[in-house]
Design an enzyme around this catalytic site. Structure first.
Site, PDB file in Angstrom:
ATOM      1  N   ASP A  92       0.848  -1.188   0.000  1.00 34.54           N
ATOM      2  CA  ASP A  92       0.000   0.000   0.000  1.00 34.54           C
ATOM      3  C   ASP A  92       0.888   1.244   0.000  1.00 34.54           C
ATOM      4  O   ASP A  92       1.615   1.491   0.971  1.00 34.54           O
ATOM      5  CB  ASP A  92      -0.904  -0.016   1.242  1.00 34.54           C
ATOM      6  CG  ASP A  92      -2.001   1.035   1.185  1.00 34.54           C
ATOM      7  OD1 ASP A  92      -2.219   1.602   0.103  1.00 34.54           O
ATOM      8  OD2 ASP A  92      -2.640   1.264   2.231  1.00 34.54           O
ATOM      9  N   ASP A 150      -2.921   2.548  -6.072  1.00 36.88           N
ATOM     10  CA  ASP A 150      -1.848   2.631  -5.076  1.00 36.88           C
ATOM     11  C   ASP A 150      -1.740   1.417  -4.162  1.00 36.88           C
ATOM     12  O   ASP A 150      -1.052   1.470  -3.149  1.00 36.88           O
ATOM     13  CB  ASP A 150      -2.015   3.894  -4.223  1.00 36.88           C
ATOM     14  CG  ASP A 150      -3.324   3.916  -3.445  1.00 36.88           C
ATOM     15  OD1 ASP A 150      -4.212   3.092  -3.749  1.00 36.88           O
ATOM     16  OD2 ASP A 150      -3.453   4.755  -2.543  1.00 36.88           O
ATOM     17  N   GLU A 151      -2.388   0.319  -4.505  1.00 34.02           N
ATOM     18  CA  GLU A 151      -2.251  -0.869  -3.658  1.00 34.02           C
ATOM     19  C   GLU A 151      -2.433  -2.135  -4.484  1.00 34.02           C
ATOM     20  O   GLU A 151      -3.098  -2.141  -5.520  1.00 34.02           O
ATOM     21  CB  GLU A 151      -3.252  -0.838  -2.505  1.00 34.02           C
ATOM     22  CG  GLU A 151      -4.700  -0.868  -2.937  1.00 34.02           C
ATOM     23  CD  GLU A 151      -5.666  -0.970  -1.771  1.00 34.02           C
ATOM     24  OE1 GLU A 151      -5.416  -1.788  -0.851  1.00 34.02           O
ATOM     25  OE2 GLU A 151      -6.673  -0.253  -1.781  1.00 34.02           O
TER      26      GLU A 151
END
Length: 358
Positions: free
Chosen positions: A12, A107-108
């Site tokens: 993350d 973003d993860e």
């Protein structure tokens, strides 16, 4: 699944949108930075750096509220194409460690490294190597959770932010989960949390004291799933995500609401939440649907397909409110509202400049 022990990572990126700007514009590094809509209008916060979070600013909050909390914060509009390019670089790094990568948003991502530990000695060493590579090649920080399931890896990645590495071995999963509030478990939103609290269930430890059948009686099949989660059981595999056809949110109210202004306020908050999630995935959509359940449990939906994808939170909220007025909500108590966007497409795919977050 065979008898081998799975090794799952949840990676993350820390304050991803804000971190990209701080890396490229060093003068932003030491200031509270908020990425989102116009703080003088009705936009919402997409993300904020940790300096801004210290003032109580958080994702999906009205930008005007963020400005009141921290008047000297710097507000920037999102640059989704820029974030997508960075995301592609980061996902490419993940793929060098394992082919089993499941992006969850820009973003993860989840990584299954069970069969891809070489040349490292352990999953912990793989995670450390990934953090080093991401930092060296992008100048950005990633927090990683390591465990034997998606459920625990996801919780662990948030444990020691920013720039953290948290490892929860199988023998420590039960102790790690026990004190956590039930909202930390996958799938437990505000409505489910309220139902559980009414049953005297505040923590994972409380969940464990209830039987599977009892939880299923309260929450249906999801109650049985929660029983497994409370015991650290989560067999969900990591793989390519199925293409999402729609994205939405709904909530059941503890007390039926009758005032149109209150319904409009709820729809505005839901629209902000849905659009924020779409933007995190790099998506938008053309079909807006509002769901209304009346006090007598009758349920209706109203939909509108637009000529162009929804451009921002304000437009989505406006359509939701218009659709509400095509129902009997003005004359009936309402116990549930929901907002969904369908006909999803990649944001900016049609060539137009999207005005993210109002």
């Amino acid at each position: 699944m065979d008898g081998r022990q799975r090794r799952i990572l949840h990676c993350d990126m820390d304050s991803f949108f804000a971190a990209v700007h701080m890396r490229d514009e060093p003068h932003l590094t030491e200031v509270p930075l908020v990425i989102g809509g116009d703080p003088h209008g009705r936009g919402v916060v997409s993300t904020a750096n940790y300096a801004a979070r210290a003032y109580g600013i958080h994702s999906a909050q009205p930008a005007a509220t963020a400005r009141r909390l921290c008047p000297h914060a710097v507000f920037l509009r999102p640059d989704l194409e820029r974030y997508r390019r960075e995301s592609d670089r980061i996902m490419a790094i993940f793929l060098e460690f394992t082919p089993v990568v499941e992006p969850a948003s820009l973003d993860e991502a989840y990584l299954d490294i069970s069969d891809h530990l070489a040349p490292y000695d352990s999953a912990t060493a793989v995670a450390a190597a990934i953090r080093e590579r991401v930092g060296a090649e992008t100048g950005l920080a990633v927090s990683i959770g390591v465990s034997s399931s998606r459920l625990v890896a996801k919780i662990a990645s948030d444990w020691d932010k920013p720039d953290g590495l948290t490892v929860v071995p199988p023998k420590e999963v039960a102790a790690f989960l026990a004190p956590l509030p039930v909202r930390k478990l996958h799938g437990v939103g505000p409505a489910t949390e309220r139902v559980l609290i009414k049953q005297g269930i505040d923590s994972v430890a409380d969940l464990r004291r209830r039987g599977r059948e009892e939880l299923a009686g309260v929450l249906g099949q999801f109650g049985a799933t929660l029983h497994d989660f409370a015991h650290g059981i989560d067999p969900r595999p990591v793989g390519l995500p199925r293409e999402r056809k729609s994205l939405g949110v709904e909530d059941t109210f503890q007390t039926d609401i009758t005032a149109l202004v209150a319904m409009d306020r709820v729809l505005g908050s839901m629209a902000a939440h849905v659009y924020d999630r779409l933007a995190q995935r790099g998506q938008t959509g053309r079909t807006v649907t509002v769901k209304v359940r009346y006090g007598d449990y009758r349920t209706v939906t109203r939909s509108q397909t637009l000529g162009q994808p929804v451009a921002d939170t304000e437009e989505l909220a406006g359509w939701a409110r218009r659709l509400l007025r095509r129902t009997d909500a003005m004359d009936q108590p309402v116990r549930l509202l929901g907002v969904t966007v369908a006909n999803l497409t990649e944001a900016g795919a049609s060539g137009e400049q999207l005005g993210l977050f109002g």
